[in-house]
Design a protein around this motif. Structure first.
Motif, short mmCIF file in Angstrom:
data_model
loop_
_atom_site.label_atom_id
_atom_site.label_comp_id
_atom_site.label_asym_id
_atom_site.label_seq_id
_atom_site.Cartn_x
_atom_site.Cartn_y
_atom_site.Cartn_z
N UNK A 45 0.84 -1.20 0.00
CA UNK A 45 0.00 0.00 0.00
C UNK A 45 0.87 1.25 0.00
N UNK A 46 1.94 1.23 0.79
CA UNK A 46 2.84 2.38 0.82
C UNK A 46 3.44 2.65 -0.56
N UNK A 47 3.82 1.58 -1.27
CA UNK A 47 4.38 1.74 -2.61
C UNK A 47 3.34 2.30 -3.57
N UNK A 48 2.13 1.82 -3.49
CA UNK A 48 1.07 2.31 -4.36
C UNK A 48 0.77 3.79 -4.09
N UNK A 49 0.84 4.18 -2.82
CA UNK A 49 0.53 5.56 -2.45
C UNK A 49 1.73 6.50 -2.59
N UNK A 50 2.92 5.95 -2.71
CA UNK A 50 4.11 6.79 -2.81
C UNK A 50 4.52 7.41 -1.48
N UNK A 51 4.23 6.71 -0.37
CA UNK A 51 4.67 7.18 0.95
C UNK A 51 5.63 6.15 1.52
N UNK A 52 6.34 6.53 2.57
CA UNK A 52 7.30 5.60 3.15
C UNK A 52 6.57 4.50 3.90
N UNK A 53 7.19 3.33 3.93
CA UNK A 53 6.60 2.20 4.64
C UNK A 53 6.47 2.52 6.13
N UNK A 54 7.49 3.14 6.70
CA UNK A 54 7.45 3.44 8.14
C UNK A 54 6.30 4.39 8.47
N UNK A 55 6.06 5.37 7.59
CA UNK A 55 4.97 6.31 7.85
C UNK A 55 3.62 5.60 7.78
N UNK A 56 3.45 4.77 6.75
CA UNK A 56 2.17 4.07 6.63
C UNK A 56 1.98 3.12 7.82
N UNK A 57 3.03 2.47 8.26
CA UNK A 57 2.93 1.59 9.42
C UNK A 57 2.50 2.38 10.65
N UNK A 58 3.04 3.59 10.82
CA UNK A 58 2.65 4.41 11.97
C UNK A 58 1.17 4.80 11.88
N UNK A 59 0.68 5.05 10.67
CA UNK A 59 -0.74 5.36 10.51
C UNK A 59 -1.60 4.19 10.98
N UNK A 60 -1.23 2.99 10.58
CA UNK A 60 -2.03 1.81 10.97
C UNK A 60 -1.83 1.44 12.43
N UNK A 61 -0.80 1.97 13.04
CA UNK A 61 -0.56 1.71 14.47
C UNK A 61 -1.05 2.86 15.34
N UNK A 62 -1.75 3.82 14.72
CA UNK A 62 -2.30 4.99 15.43
C UNK A 62 -1.20 5.79 16.12
N UNK A 63 -0.02 5.90 15.47
CA UNK A 63 1.09 6.63 16.06
C UNK A 63 1.51 7.84 15.23
N UNK A 64 0.91 8.02 14.04
CA UNK A 64 1.33 9.10 13.15
C UNK A 64 0.55 10.38 13.44
N UNK A 65 1.16 11.50 13.06
CA UNK A 65 0.47 12.77 13.16
C UNK A 65 -0.63 12.84 12.11
#
Length: 279
Positions: A45-65
């Motif tokens: 999903x991160x590759x499809x969206x063009x965002x970093x894997x770590x950022x997308x992981x933080x989104x799914x872990x409710x840790x991202x801004x």
């Protein structure tokens, strides 16, 4: 922003996708790592969206801004979200201000006038909580005398629990659709009115009653209200086959639900007779 709700929504939408639906260049070859779920991986999903894997992981872990509108746009495309799902995601991400009680204005006079002009067509208005806030006499004659109910009982969800099985049933094979539609509508309401204390009570009440509702709720199932076929059992008219069509009244947050039947059918004749008596 509801980080936990946004995280759960993203995870559910990711798991609902299938690798076969996606571009081959974005999907890891099957042999690289065994798939533990049927959906996409986070890195895909991160590759499809063009965002970093770590950022997308933080989104799914409710840790991202809070994600920006631009990030939400690319995630919506990557996850193949519908317009309704994109709007829901924007609310969860805090990009749309939550609603307040001040948004729930009295029923406009023109809306009540519309109900009255429908005449023999049973119709009522519901708000986002599925509270029935106005109705015409044909609807009371067909379903129940809404005026005799306490205000808290004038709710399509509670009436479905109270009357379901004795008054209304879905066509064969579509039984779960009713409950999942309630889940979709209340999901949208809960995202719009996060401080509404009556909504969790209503949601818990239906979840305890209906496994199908609970499954739809957990899936973050949000979608427009479809046209639904129903079978009604009226004490005087017997069994009726009707169509419930729901239309959004622009600028009000209200939805108009109308019950009609196939022209020329016995059900249409019965509805017309009932409507003539209620006028």
């Amino acid at each position: 922003m509801s980080r936990a709700e946004l995280a759960d929504f993203l995870r559910r939408r990711r798991e609902a996708l299938r690798p076969a639906q996606m571009p081959a260049t974005a999907i890891h070859p099957p042999g690289r790592r065994a798939r533990r779920t049927p959906g996409l991986r986070r890195e895909e999903v991160a590759a499809l969206a063009g965002v970093s894997v770590s950022y997308y992981e933080r989104l799914e872990q409710a840790r991202a801004a809070r994600p920006s509108p631009e990030v939400l746009a690319v995630l919506g495309t990557a996850l193949r979200l519908t317009v309704t799902e994109r709007e829901h995601m924007a609310r969860l991400a805090g990009q749309v201000p939550p609603g307040t009680e001040a948004d729930r204005r009295p029923v406009p006079a023109e809306a009540q006038g519309l109900l009255d002009r429908l005449g023999s067509i049973p119709a009522y208005l519901v708000d986002e909580r599925q509270d029935i806030v106005a109705w015409n006499s044909a609807a009371s004659a067909l379903i129940i005398d809404f005026g005799l109910l306490p205000a808290e009982e004038r709710n399509t969800v509670r009436l479905a629990i109270r009357l379901g099985g004795t008054f209304c049933r879905a066509p064969a094979g579509e039984e779960r659709e009713f409950a999942r539609q309630f889940a979709a509508q209340l999901r949208a309401a809960a995202a719009r009115y996060p401080d509404d204390r009556s909504l969790p009570e209503l949601i818990n009440e239906l979840a305890a009653h209906s496994p199908e509702f609970l499954a739809g709720w957990r899936d973050h199932d949000v979608r427009p209200v479809p046209m639904l076929r129903k079978f009604l059992r009226h004490p005087e008219l017997g069994d009726l086959e009707v169509v419930c069509q729901t239309l959004l009244l622009p600028g009000t947050g209200l939805q108009l639900a109308m019950y009609t039947a196939e022209p020329g059918s016995p059900s249409a004749t019965a509805l017309a007779r009932l409507g003539a008596r209620s006028e």
